[in-house]
Motif scaffolding. Structure first.
Motif, short mmCIF file in Angstrom:
data_model
loop_
_atom_site.label_atom_id
_atom_site.label_comp_id
_atom_site.label_asym_id
_atom_site.label_seq_id
_atom_site.Cartn_x
_atom_site.Cartn_y
_atom_site.Cartn_z
N LYS B 3 27.86 59.23 49.91
CA LYS B 3 28.65 58.75 48.56
C LYS B 3 28.17 57.37 47.92
O LYS B 3 27.93 56.50 48.90
N ASP B 5 28.26 53.99 46.77
CA ASP B 5 29.48 52.92 46.61
C ASP B 5 29.83 52.72 45.07
O ASP B 5 28.86 53.00 44.11
N PRO B 6 30.85 52.39 44.58
CA PRO B 6 31.35 52.32 43.53
C PRO B 6 30.56 50.76 42.94
O PRO B 6 30.27 49.99 43.67
N ASP B 7 30.15 51.02 41.76
CA ASP B 7 29.78 49.51 41.25
C ASP B 7 30.96 48.71 40.82
O ASP B 7 31.67 49.05 40.16
N LEU B 8 31.16 47.81 41.77
CA LEU B 8 32.26 47.05 41.72
C LEU B 8 32.43 45.90 40.74
O LEU B 8 31.41 45.30 40.59
N LEU B 9 33.52 45.81 39.96
CA LEU B 9 33.78 44.76 39.11
C LEU B 9 34.38 43.54 39.91
O LEU B 9 34.72 43.50 41.10
N LEU B 10 34.02 42.55 39.24
CA LEU B 10 34.52 41.15 39.96
C LEU B 10 35.53 40.48 39.12
O LEU B 10 35.44 39.30 38.94
N GLN B 11 36.66 41.12 38.72
CA GLN B 11 37.65 40.45 37.80
C GLN B 11 38.56 39.65 38.72
O GLN B 11 39.08 40.23 39.72
N SER B 12 38.91 38.36 38.22
CA SER B 12 39.87 37.46 39.03
C SER B 12 41.41 38.24 38.87
O SER B 12 41.49 38.62 37.85
N ALA B 13 41.80 37.75 40.05
CA ALA B 13 43.39 38.02 40.08
C ALA B 13 44.16 37.12 39.17
O ALA B 13 43.64 36.21 38.66
N PRO B 14 45.13 37.51 38.58
CA PRO B 14 45.80 38.79 38.84
C PRO B 14 45.53 39.83 38.16
O PRO B 14 45.10 39.65 36.80
N LEU B 15 45.59 41.11 38.71
CA LEU B 15 45.06 42.51 38.04
C LEU B 15 46.37 42.94 37.27
O LEU B 15 46.07 43.80 36.30
N LEU B 16 47.41 42.70 37.88
CA LEU B 16 48.72 43.03 37.23
C LEU B 16 49.11 42.32 35.82
O LEU B 16 49.00 41.16 35.88
N LYS B 17 49.67 43.05 34.87
CA LYS B 17 49.89 42.63 33.76
C LYS B 17 51.31 43.05 33.39
O LYS B 17 51.42 44.35 33.34
N GLN B 18 52.02 42.52 32.54
CA GLN B 18 53.35 43.16 32.07
C GLN B 18 52.73 43.83 30.76
O GLN B 18 51.54 43.43 30.22
#
Lengths: 449, 357
Positions: B3, B5-18
């Motif tokens: 399988k 590997d996924p092409d990983l993004l490198l977006q900075s935290a926080p990933l959660l948002k209201q």
């Protein structure tokens, strides 16, 4: 209920993200089977890197010292497996940088039995010896920062620690590693707390737990009921992010504010994470140094979430292989919690002392909605637990006016991310502030004086 | 099976948002305004609908024209120009000539927002700027009020509505009126004074019932107090309202009115009249709370609201105008940067506040 006050304790400001702990909070900690290759970076804690004391080709036993502290603010490393040192070369670590690391190949025929003997009973140790033992055991803060614990315990002359505060808040969404430790090993939590309390000479100890962990609170309460002579109390805290940030926790439990630039000990408090406490209990029970830790594998990108006991140095790939792997929707992997964790670029990086979680996220969480201009709604100001002005800091940082951000106390920011979370304009406030802080560290502002 | 590997993004935290975003916040306000707006159209008929539609057009067209090409779709879709148009439309008299309404919308966005650098940078509430401009430029048209005719005469168009720019209202041509039954009629309408006008110049009160349900003369979206309050409650539930501002306005205006009543109960209106007449509700709940032009700190919000409340009562009772909400908000808008400067909270662990904006 005497211990749980009706009015939950808390700090001011903060945010309320959904806690997403349901996926893993009821899953017992499982041990990950031993794999083949283990990578132990020498600098996986805050401070000076450790110095390797093994050489290429040498065989090592599980729990054996492989690197000694490289200074006072540094700590020891131990082999997570019985095997052979294959190389000591730079290896990719979580942030993508190459860092000198000891690579150990596990002996496939070994039973991986831990053959350590506990140090002499802790009651007899003086504080100085205790500190040395902790440093030699490689114990660091397990909440994520990986700050060598013995440094925290080296209290300067004239400072009296009155209260030991155990951090069981675990305010990061998704993570349940501390929670499981408290549920499954309440005895170790209480034992470790008592050891540390007596060694530091604290009058009392308190374990602060967010109210969304009733099981953990219950388990610890039952344990405490059996040892009523110990001056340890529980404190149920409001479920609010970042309740587990050191200064917020102290404010919530004791109602005291730690002055900017000072440490908890300056107001007579020592704060330690539950994971650290358990590591200390284990050290004095079995003699085991810090060679493994509990890691939560969760997030919408994994099919089979789990709480795992992982030997340090195991690659993220091996951990994920055990826990049921990633599903096709995975777009990003965060080490740590979703609010403060770091994204990793490759699965071939090792689990370190400070790795509390492996969280896989999908398109839904990573999609960056369009960014609007700041409408000065003030939501970030109401989110910031430090009462900073995040929108202003972000604007200054975006315009590269880094020097000016010092006037707004940018360095007080702990990068909890509550501002980014709360921003309806989707401005990456926390990231902009990180940029400003990083720039200021590299190019310090000259004082006018 | 191998399988990838996924092409990983490198977006900075926080990933959660209201969930709340600018467009949803704007949509919430629009939804909250909708009942009062529909009631206005119900009472004042087709003219009212046209006035609002044309005001929105004026606002949106100006936004489109003054936004760089690559930002247009976003600037228009965030809903802020739409909201400005609706808010302004609701403060206008229902029989206002449409060309004036268009200019009002255009000025609100052009002078009220774009000139300052777009959304988030304006000092004054754009809708209020538009209304102030119209009031100063076309004082007669802006103060010609009509009786709320009710739904029976929905299709009766005020003759002034279709007036040509800079022209006198044309006399209604004979013969075009005769179509009985369906169809659109041009009428002159029955002009009337607003409750505030009555109070100011004739010392006549208006029953609270009329103020709540909107069958009085007045701006097309201001007259039905009950629906405006309901909309405010909706915003409160959605946590999309800085509740301190309206509360502070009501409290300060209320207390001030009670004091005045102690002095001369005959001359000054009672508290219900103060709170439910004119632009009080629309202004306090929907205009003063515009985040861009109100203080960011809670303490600042109280000061801001109290200031507006006092100014409204002052202008209404001692000024030359029957209505003071507009200028009260404008004045306090101007004071907002100053309020921000002096209401910064203390930073955690420090003895000083965060530096001023």
């Amino acid at each position: 209920m005497g211990l749980l006050s009706l009015f939950s304790k808390s700090f001011s400001h903060g945010v309320h993200p959904a806690h997403h702990k349901g996926q893993t909070e009821d899953l017992a900690i499982q041990r990950v089977p031993f794999g083949k290759r283990y990578v132990m970076p020498l600098g996986q804690h805050i401070g000076a890197p450790a110095i390797a004391v093994v050489s290429k080709g040498q065989s090592v036993r599980r729990g054996e010292l492989i690197a000694k502290p490289g200074g006072f603010i540094s700590t020891a490393l131990h082999s997570p497996v019985t095997g052979t040192v294959t190389e000591i070369t730079p290896q990719r670590t979580l942030d993508g940088a190459l860092k000198e690391a000891i690579v150990i190949e596990a002996d496939p025929y070994s039973t991986q039995r831990l053959e350590t003997t506990p140090p002499t009973s802790w009651e007899k140790l003086s504080l100085e010896t205790f500190i040395k033992v902790i440093q030699q055991a490689g114990i660091v803060g397990m909440g994520g920062a990986a700050f060598p614990s013995h440094v925290k315990y080296s209290i300067p002359e004239g400072v009296q620690i009155d209260d030991l505060l155990v951090n069981g808040a675990e305010c990061e969404p998704f993570l349940t590693n501390d929670h499981r430790l408290m549920v499954e090993r309440p005895q170790a939590v209480i034992e470790g707390t008592e050891i540390l309390r007596q060694k530091l000479g604290a009058k009392r100890a308190c374990i602060g737990i967010e109210q969304n962990k009733p099981e953990a609170i219950e388990a610890l309460r039952e344990q405490l009921a059996q040892q009523p002579e110990r001056p340890i109390t529980l404190s149920a805290l409001e479920v609010k992010y970042p309740q587990g940030a050191e200064k917020m926790l102290v404010k919530s439990v004791y109602g005291k504010e730690i002055p900017a630039g000072q440490l908890p000990r300056d107001i007579g408090v020592a704060v330690n994470n539950v994971g650290t406490i358990v590591a200390i209990a284990d050290l004095f029970e079995t003699g085991s140094p810090l060679i493994e830790r509990v890691v939560t594998v969760s997030g919408p990108g994994v099919d089979q979430p789990a709480n795992l006991l992982v030997p340090l140095g195991t690659s993220v790939r091996d951990v994920l292989r055990f826990s049921g792997a990633l599903n096709d929707k995975t777009r990003e992997i965060i080490m740590g919690g979703p609010m403060m964790g770091f994204p990793i670029a490759s699965l071939d990086v090792p689990i370190l002392k400070g790795s509390s979680g492996i969280l896989a996220f999908t398109e839904t969480e990573t999609a960056r909605p369009p960014e609007y201009t700041c409408i000065r709604c003030g939501r970030c100001l109401e989110a910031c637990p430090y009462f900073l002005n995040p929108s202003r800091l972000a604007l200054l940082s975006r315009n590269r006016r880094y020097e000016e951000t010092t006037g707004y106390h940018v360095m007080d920011c702990v990068e909890c991310g509550a501002c980014s979370y709360s921003c309806p304009s989707n401005i990456p406030i926390a990231q902009l502030i990180r940029t400003a802080k990083d720039n200021l560290r590299q190019h310090p502002v000259q004082d006018a004086a | 099976m191998i399988k990838r590997d996924p092409d990983l993004l490198l977006q900075s935290a926080p990933l959660l948002k209201q969930k709340l975003s600018i467009p949803t916040a704007m949509r919430d306000v629009l939804l909250a305004l909708l009942p009062a707006l529909l009631a206005g159209i119900w009472y004042f008929g087709l003219s009212a609908l046209l006035v609002v539609v044309v005001t929105i057009l004026g606002a949106m067209m100006t936004e489109w024209a003054f936004t760089p090409k690559h930002q247009r779709s976003m600037a228009l879709s965030d809903g802020s120009a739409l909201l400005t148009g609706v808010l302004l439309g609701m403060t206008l008299p229902p029989a206002l000539p449409l060309w004036m309404a268009w200019i009002g919308g255009a000025v609100a966005i052009g002078l009220g927002k774009t000139l300052w650098g777009g959304l988030g940078n304006n000092l004054f509430n754009p809708a209020i700027v538009g209304r102030a401009f119209l009031l100063g430029t076309f004082p007669i048209a802006m103060t010609t009020w009509h009786v709320a005719a009710g739904p029976d005469q929905f299709f009766n168009l005020y003759s002034s509505t279709l007036a040509l720019p800079f022209m006198q209202v044309p006399p209604i041509p004979q013969g075009t009126l005769s179509a009985s039954g369906g169809g659109i009629h041009l009428v002159d309408g029955m002009s009337a004074a607003t409750p505030l006008g009555l109070m100011k110049f004739e010392q006549t009160g208006t029953p609270i019932f009329s103020l709540m349900f909107g069958n009085t003369a007045g701006s097309l979206g201001e007259t039905s107090g009950l629906l405006l309050i309901l909309g405010g409650l909706y915003l409160l539930v959605r946590r999309a309202l800085e509740w301190r501002i309206p509360l502070a306005i009501f409290l300060s205006a209320g207390v001030f009115t009670l004091l005045l009543q102690q002095i001369d109960p005959l001359r000054f209106p009672d508290i219900y009249f103060t709170l439910f007449s004119g632009g009080m509700l629309l202004g306090a709940i929907y205009m003063a709370t515009d985040p861009v032009t109100s203080p960011v700190t809670p303490k600042g919000a109280w000061i801001f609201g109290i200031g507006i409340g006092l100014l409204i009562v002052l202008i209404r009772n001692f000024g030359g105008l029957p209505e003071g909400v507009l200028y009260a908000i404008l004045l306090m808008n101007a004071a907002t940067p100053l309020i921000n400067r002096y209401t910064q909270p203390r930073i955690f662990g420090r003895s000083v506040g965060r530096s001023a904006k």
